[in-house]
Motif scaffolding. Structure first.
Motif, PDB file in Angstrom:
ATOM      1  N   VAL A  79       0.881  -1.024   0.036  1.00  0.00           N
ATOM      2  CA  VAL A  79      -0.090  -0.094   0.002  1.00  0.00           C
ATOM      3  C   VAL A  79       0.879   1.230   0.162  1.00  0.00           C
ATOM      4  N   VAL A  80       0.635   1.981  -1.121  1.00  0.00           N
ATOM      5  CA  VAL A  80       1.592   3.186  -1.006  1.00  0.00           C
ATOM      6  C   VAL A  80       0.704   4.524  -0.737  1.00  0.00           C
ATOM      7  N   LEU A  81      -0.689   4.298  -0.799  1.00  0.00           N
ATOM      8  CA  LEU A  81      -1.618   5.356  -0.633  1.00  0.00           C
ATOM      9  C   LEU A  81      -2.791   5.095  -0.011  1.00  0.00           C
ATOM     10  N   GLN A  82      -3.593   5.528   0.951  1.00  0.00           N
ATOM     11  CA  GLN A  82      -4.810   5.263   1.348  1.00  0.00           C
ATOM     12  C   GLN A  82      -5.385   6.536   2.029  1.00  0.00           C
ATOM     13  N   THR A  83      -6.223   7.129   1.281  1.00  0.00           N
ATOM     14  CA  THR A  83      -6.741   8.366   1.450  1.00  0.00           C
ATOM     15  C   THR A  83      -8.226   8.390   1.128  1.00  0.00           C
ATOM     16  N   ALA A  84      -8.896   9.522   1.670  1.00  0.00           N
ATOM     17  CA  ALA A  84     -10.498   9.636   1.253  1.00  0.00           C
ATOM     18  C   ALA A  84     -10.513  10.715   0.242  1.00  0.00           C
ATOM     19  N   GLY A  85     -11.671  10.772  -0.325  1.00  0.00           N
ATOM     20  CA  GLY A  85     -12.081  11.460  -1.288  1.00  0.00           C
ATOM     21  C   GLY A  85     -13.449  11.539  -1.961  1.00  0.00           C
ATOM     22  N   LYS A  86     -13.743  11.960  -3.149  1.00  0.00           N
ATOM     23  CA  LYS A  86     -15.025  11.636  -3.811  1.00  0.00           C
ATOM     24  C   LYS A  86     -14.713  11.227  -5.233  1.00  0.00           C
ATOM     25  N   ALA A  87     -15.692  10.690  -6.221  1.00  0.00           N
ATOM     26  CA  ALA A  87     -15.586  10.273  -7.377  1.00  0.00           C
ATOM     27  C   ALA A  87     -17.066  10.389  -7.935  1.00  0.00           C
ATOM     28  N   LYS A  88     -16.716  10.462  -9.407  1.00  0.00           N
ATOM     29  CA  LYS A  88     -18.006  10.344 -10.277  1.00  0.00           C
ATOM     30  C   LYS A  88     -17.553   9.919 -11.630  1.00  0.00           C
ATOM     31  N   GLY A  89     -18.505   9.860 -12.652  1.00  0.00           N
ATOM     32  CA  GLY A  89     -18.088   9.323 -13.995  1.00  0.00           C
ATOM     33  C   GLY A  89     -17.842  10.758 -14.664  1.00  0.00           C
ATOM     34  N   ARG A  90     -17.144  10.277 -15.698  1.00  0.00           N
ATOM     35  CA  ARG A  90     -16.686  11.691 -16.512  1.00  0.00           C
ATOM     36  C   ARG A  90     -16.784  11.081 -18.195  1.00  0.00           C
ATOM     37  N   GLY A  91     -16.738  12.064 -18.829  1.00  0.00           N
ATOM     38  CA  GLY A  91     -16.494  11.791 -20.280  1.00  0.00           C
ATOM     39  C   GLY A  91     -18.047  12.078 -20.925  1.00  0.00           C
ATOM     40  N   ASN A  92     -18.071  11.828 -22.278  1.00  0.00           N
ATOM     41  CA  ASN A  92     -19.499  12.262 -23.136  1.00  0.00           C
ATOM     42  C   ASN A  92     -20.020  10.703 -23.695  1.00  0.00           C
ATOM     43  N   TYR A  93     -19.565  10.378 -24.883  1.00  0.00           N
ATOM     44  CA  TYR A  93     -19.997   9.318 -25.271  1.00  0.00           C
ATOM     45  C   TYR A  93     -19.201   8.143 -24.570  1.00  0.00           C
ATOM     46  N   THR A  94     -18.235   8.476 -24.042  1.00  0.00           N
ATOM     47  CA  THR A  94     -17.593   7.356 -23.288  1.00  0.00           C
ATOM     48  C   THR A  94     -18.186   6.902 -22.083  1.00  0.00           C
ATOM     49  N   TRP A  95     -18.770   7.802 -21.496  1.00  0.00           N
ATOM     50  CA  TRP A  95     -19.637   7.715 -20.338  1.00  0.00           C
ATOM     51  C   TRP A  95     -20.981   6.770 -20.771  1.00  0.00           C
ATOM     52  N   HIS A  96     -21.774   7.599 -21.720  1.00  0.00           N
ATOM     53  CA  HIS A  96     -22.948   7.090 -22.066  1.00  0.00           C
ATOM     54  C   HIS A  96     -23.025   5.757 -22.838  1.00  0.00           C
ATOM     55  N   GLY A  97     -21.862   5.677 -23.974  1.00  0.00           N
ATOM     56  CA  GLY A  97     -22.005   4.375 -24.937  1.00  0.00           C
ATOM     57  C   GLY A  97     -21.345   3.009 -24.564  1.00  0.00           C
ATOM     58  N   TYR A  98     -20.571   2.982 -23.637  1.00  0.00           N
ATOM     59  CA  TYR A  98     -19.964   1.933 -23.378  1.00  0.00           C
ATOM     60  C   TYR A  98     -20.001   1.367 -22.114  1.00  0.00           C
ATOM     61  N   PRO A  99     -19.893  -0.109 -21.909  1.00  0.00           N
ATOM     62  CA  PRO A  99     -20.028  -0.571 -20.529  1.00  0.00           C
ATOM     63  C   PRO A  99     -18.878  -0.385 -19.648  1.00  0.00           C
ATOM     64  N   LYS A 100     -17.619  -0.144 -20.020  1.00  0.00           N
ATOM     65  CA  LYS A 100     -16.458   0.144 -19.148  1.00  0.00           C
ATOM     66  C   LYS A 100     -16.431   1.698 -19.091  1.00  0.00           C
ATOM     67  N   LYS A 101     -16.677   2.199 -17.898  1.00  0.00           N
ATOM     68  CA  LYS A 101     -17.074   3.632 -17.674  1.00  0.00           C
ATOM     69  C   LYS A 101     -15.638   4.204 -17.205  1.00  0.00           C
ATOM     70  N   PRO A 102     -15.336   5.581 -17.603  1.00  0.00           N
ATOM     71  CA  PRO A 102     -14.390   6.314 -17.128  1.00  0.00           C
ATOM     72  C   PRO A 102     -14.776   7.202 -15.958  1.00  0.00           C
ATOM     73  N   TYR A 103     -13.921   7.514 -15.102  1.00  0.00           N
ATOM     74  CA  TYR A 103     -14.117   8.315 -13.748  1.00  0.00           C
ATOM     75  C   TYR A 103     -13.240   9.307 -13.584  1.00  0.00           C
ATOM     76  N   LYS A 104     -13.487  10.078 -12.596  1.00  0.00           N
ATOM     77  CA  LYS A 104     -12.722  11.170 -12.031  1.00  0.00           C
ATOM     78  C   LYS A 104     -12.695  11.112 -10.621  1.00  0.00           C
ATOM     79  N   ILE A 105     -11.525  11.307  -9.912  1.00  0.00           N
ATOM     80  CA  ILE A 105     -11.517  11.226  -8.724  1.00  0.00           C
ATOM     81  C   ILE A 105     -10.763  12.510  -8.028  1.00  0.00           C
TER      82      ILE A 105
END
Length: 431
Positions: A79-105
């Protein structure tokens, strides 16, 4: 000759005779220009594991609303990092159009992540349609070799979300105004010629070309820029003046033409990356470092539809229907957007050629690094395609369909080599 002069000359002669070799002060040789020593950044020895645990075990289903998360990063099972934060989806067609989703942390505090300078904001690109998992690496590493102003760093990682394996992702910098990223002054601008500008909270349309732009900095969501304020009017006025100069009759004039408004070298470097990779659909960011400075092109972003995986017959044509043989000799950016006009000026073409000639000696180092990157993910890719069995299928706008990851990687390398030859011939003939 007087007696005094004779004595002086005799003293000088005796001094010269009495000097040993160790007393002679050598005349320094003129400095020779040092040969450039350029090195690509090293390739890490492991593929880190990024674990995101959402509070309550919820799934990330929105790109508009953040969820609280715990983030753990492991390298070589440590383990090199353990921390708190928040996350959501991101992108345009890549978010809506494909099953493997991109994210923002967004971490609560700044941290160094996977060897990158500390920051809060990070992106996880899914690159679902890039079955080589390497096209972003090509874009970023070519940018590094060209020493672009705002390079984007990347690292292949394994992603687990709530304990479930999601595949190999690309951990990258967020394109934003920050130190070590787009490091500009507070009165600067980061904006985008955006195909999805209508989805953004604030946009403008240029007068001459009718291109749509959205803002990354100043941030309209934070009220840092609103329609009609000083910031808004300044950048709209600047882009309109640039377009009028570029498409005016005197556009080649260094004092009154387009060169008055743009950093020509940055446009040349952006062009080389986008054209060399035959990238049909990059994000088109622009930077104004501060008021009174010149507009820069970049950072480079989004390379999924590049290196022959997609094809358009022309800049405004629809995507080609598969199967279709890719064209490594296709003119794309020398005819598209502002570059179509810029290439009508011999000065701009000469600048592109100058940058290209400086870049060419670095290509062997670039290729060597890309081979090492492919080797570094040779085991990880098997896990990814066990989770997402898409090898041998057409995805999205792709016009090629190969039967193994190894074939996809080899295809990239062969297409790149052919593209280098074509670029060299094209830039020779363009002048």
């Amino acid at each position: 000759m007087t007696h005094r002069i004779k004595i002086s000359l005799l003293a000088i002669a005796l001094a010269l005779v009495s000097c040993g070799e160790e007393d002679i002060i050598p005349v320094p040789e003129p400095e020779q220009p040092q040969e450039e020593k350029f090195e690509m950044s090293s390739v890490p020895d492991c593929v880190p594991v990024v674990e995101i645990a959402v509070a309550g075990g919820a799934d990330i289903v929105s790109k508009d609303e953040y969820l609280r998360v715990q983030v753990t990063i492991k390298e070589n099972d440590q383990v090199v990092l353990q921390t708190a934060g928040k996350a959501k989806g991101r992108g345009n067609y890549t978010w809506h159009g494909y099953p493997k989703k991109p994210y923002k942390i967004k971490l609560d505090d700044k941290h160094e992540v996977c060897g990158f300078p500390e920051n809060k904001d990070w992106v996880l690109l899914s690159d679902y349609c890039d079955k080589s998992l390497m096209r972003t690496a090509y874009m970023c590493d070519i940018s590094e070799a060209l020493e672009v102003d705002y390079p984007v760093r990347y690292r292949h990682v394994h992603l687990f979300l709530n304990g479930l394996y999601k595949g190999v992702y690309l951990l990258t910098d967020q394109v934003e105004k920050k130190k070590h990223r787009v490091d500009i002054e507070d009165d600067g601008f980061l904006f985008e010629n955006d195909n999805y500008a209508w989805e953004e909270p604030l946009r403008f349309v240029t007068g001459t070309k009718k291109y749509q732009f959205s803002f990354k900095y100043p941030d309209p969501e934070d009220g840092e820029i609103v329609e009609g304020d000083d910031n808004f009017n300044y950048i709209v006025g600047l882009m309109n003046a640039f377009e009028e100069a570029l498409y005016g009759p005197d556009f080649k004039n260094p004092a009154t033409g387009y060169r008055r408004y743009i950093d020509v070298e940055s446009f040349a470097k952006w062009y080389i990356v986008a054209e060399l990779t035959a990238n049909h659909d990059p994000n088109m960011y622009y930077v104004l470092p501060s008021r009174g400075k010149k507009i820069q092109k970049g950072p480079l972003w989004d390379s999924e539809w590049s290196l022959g995986t997609s094809y358009r017959g022309g800049p405004t044509d629809s995507w080609a229907t598969p199967p279709r043989k890719p064209d490594p000799h296709q003119h794309i950016w020398s005819r598209w957007k502002y570059f179509g006009r810029l290439f009508q000026d011999p000065y701009f073409k000469q600048e592109v050629r100058r940058v290209w000639e400086e870049f060419k000696p670095r290509i062997p180092l670039l290729k060597e690094k890309l081979e090492l990157v492919a080797e570094s993910i040779s085991e990880a890719q098997a896990m990814n395609f066990a989770q997402w069995p898409v090898i041998g299928t057409y995805l999205g706008a792709s016009i090629i369909c190969l039967d193994s990851w190894e074939a996809e990687v080899e295809y990239n390398a062969d297409f790149f080599d052919e593209r280098v030859k074509w670029m060299d011939e094209f830039l020779n003939s363009a002048l």
